[in-house]
Design an enzyme around this catalytic site. Structure first.
Site, PDB file in Angstrom:
ATOM      1  N   CYS A 174       0.832  -1.205   0.000  1.00  0.00           N
ATOM      2  CA  CYS A 174       0.000   0.000   0.000  1.00  0.00           C
ATOM      3  C   CYS A 174       0.863   1.250   0.000  1.00  0.00           C
ATOM      4  O   CYS A 174       0.598   2.207  -0.731  1.00  0.00           O
ATOM      5  CB  CYS A 174      -0.927  -0.021   1.219  1.00  0.00           C
ATOM      6  SG  CYS A 174      -2.092   1.356   1.291  1.00  0.00           S
ATOM      7  N   CYS A 234      -6.545  -3.855   6.618  1.00  0.00           N
ATOM      8  CA  CYS A 234      -7.748  -3.039   6.470  1.00  0.00           C
ATOM      9  C   CYS A 234      -8.827  -3.692   5.621  1.00  0.00           C
ATOM     10  O   CYS A 234     -10.018  -3.492   5.850  1.00  0.00           O
ATOM     11  CB  CYS A 234      -7.386  -1.667   5.903  1.00  0.00           C
ATOM     12  SG  CYS A 234      -6.671  -1.705   4.245  1.00  0.00           S
TER      13      CYS A 234
END
Length: 387
Positions: A118, A214
């Protein structure tokens, strides 16, 4: 005319008022305090929050990041601070660069670290590009890591708060990105950050830290991988390092190197996952000593230290998991990348994990770079055939 010498906390030329700074606001306390500190100093702060996914349970889940409630919190904080705030929809980019890559890695028998992916793709590539488009002088984040100019260029260091050290997840930050990104919390302890949030009257002052992956709202990553890569759920043999077949596994995505529990085999001795062979769909197990490895071959490397030419080697401390302390060893530059030789060896070193390299084991040590583990001596050892 303003002086070109830095007179602000970010080391930018001139006054804080001369600069627009984009803050990556996740909706948590850390990035919110960064925005507050920079706004208080006089920077023209623009908050940017990323919408990375949208699936029911995750948007309301506590303890995740970048969820729907976090976007709301970031917006409320920006209003409190009186700064501009934008939400950027990077769902498709996140799906491709992080979630799909995560599923592919598990299907290959690797143990990926999606937070690093990410940072590499969405945050320090796409968001950084958006910040430049806005004419910002810097992109600031709430990561617990430090950077400063030493020996002629900006370098990366472990933070003041060792308990919050996020350097493992940021080793892939390139030298060019380091020149542009700032980490204002590198010299602050977490307790002080929460105090500052309370002093600023921010609603997130007591908000729990994000701890989960997440996009895995229930903590069961194998469900995500199984939905995207169903072939990885096929049963296969569990084979001992001596060649014996001991049982059947329920799909390679359910295991990781170093795992002991959940193997459902009983042979009178503790056995651990030593290697995952996705090509043959085999799980290789063995005794604890079979887990220890000293030589690690890295791929997709990023070197931030002083120049290291092919054939050169230097002493380092290597960290093979975010939860482990750096261990002493050597790194050698090869034509293909980097090789790490550990003095004492490590157990459970899995392909796909990051191996992050430090100049020392000191609390504020410099991060020299690292790479992703391609293979180890244990994984390269020839497998014995059935007797």
């Amino acid at each position: 005319m303003h002086s070109s010498e830095p007179s602000n906390s970010l080391g930018l030329p001139g006054r804080a008022e001369d600069h627009r700074v984009v803050v990556a606001m996740s909706g948590g306390v850390d990035s919110s305090v960064v925005a507050g500190l920079l706004a208080r100093e006089g920077f023209n702060v623009v908050g940017m929050t990323l919408q990375l996914y949208d699936h029911g349970a995750a948007t309301a889940k506590k303890g995740a990041c970048c969820a729907g409630s976090d976007i709301h919190d970031a917006r409320v904080v920006a209003e409190r601070l009186g700064i501009a705030h934008y939400v950027l929809d990077y769902e498709s980019r996140f799906q491709e660069g992080v979630i799909a890559a995560f599923a592919d890695a598990y299907a290959r028998g690797e143990t990926p670290v999606p937070c690093i992916a990410c940072n590499q793709t969405v945050k320090f590539t796409d968001l950084l590009s958006a910040a430049r488009t806005l004419g910002a002088s810097a992109l600031a984040t709430g990561h617990y890591v430090a950077s400063r100019v030493e020996r002629g260029r900006r370098r990366l260091f472990r933070p003041h708060d060792a308990q919050r050290d996020q350097s493992y997840f940021l080793f892939a930050t390139t030298a060019e990105q380091l020149d542009y990104v700032r980490f204002p919390l590198g010299d602050l302890p977490k307790d002080r950050v929460r105090e500052l949030a309370a002093e600023m009257g921010l609603v997130v002052a007591d908000k729990p830290d994000s701890q989960d992956i997440c996009f895995v709202p229930d903590g069961r990553y194998s469900n995500i991988v199984a939905a995207m890569r169903p072939d990885a759920t096929e049963e296969g043999p569990i084979r001992h390092v001596d060649g014996r077949v001991l049982g059947r596994h329920a799909g390679v995505i359910g295991y990781t190197v170093g795992q002991r529990r959940g193997l459902n085999i009983a042979v009178g001795e503790p056995l651990f996952v030593v290697r995952i062979d996705a090509e043959t769909n085999e799980l290789i197990v063995g005794p604890r000593e079979a887990l220890r490895t000293r030589r690690i071959i890295l791929r997709d490397t990023n070197w931030l230290g002083d120049p290291l030419e092919i054939g050169d080697e230097t002493s380092i401390y290597a960290r093979v998991r975010s939860t482990r302390p750096p261990a002493p060893g050597l790194v050698r530059r090869t034509a293909d990348g980097l090789e790490v030789e550990l003095d004492e060896g490590e157990e459970g070193v899995a392909p796909g994990q990051a191996c992050v390299l430090y100049a020392s084991n000191a609390p504020r040590a410099e991060i020299l770079g690292g790479g992703f583990i391609q293979r180890t001596t244990a994984n390269m050892a020839p497998r014995l055939v059935d007797a």
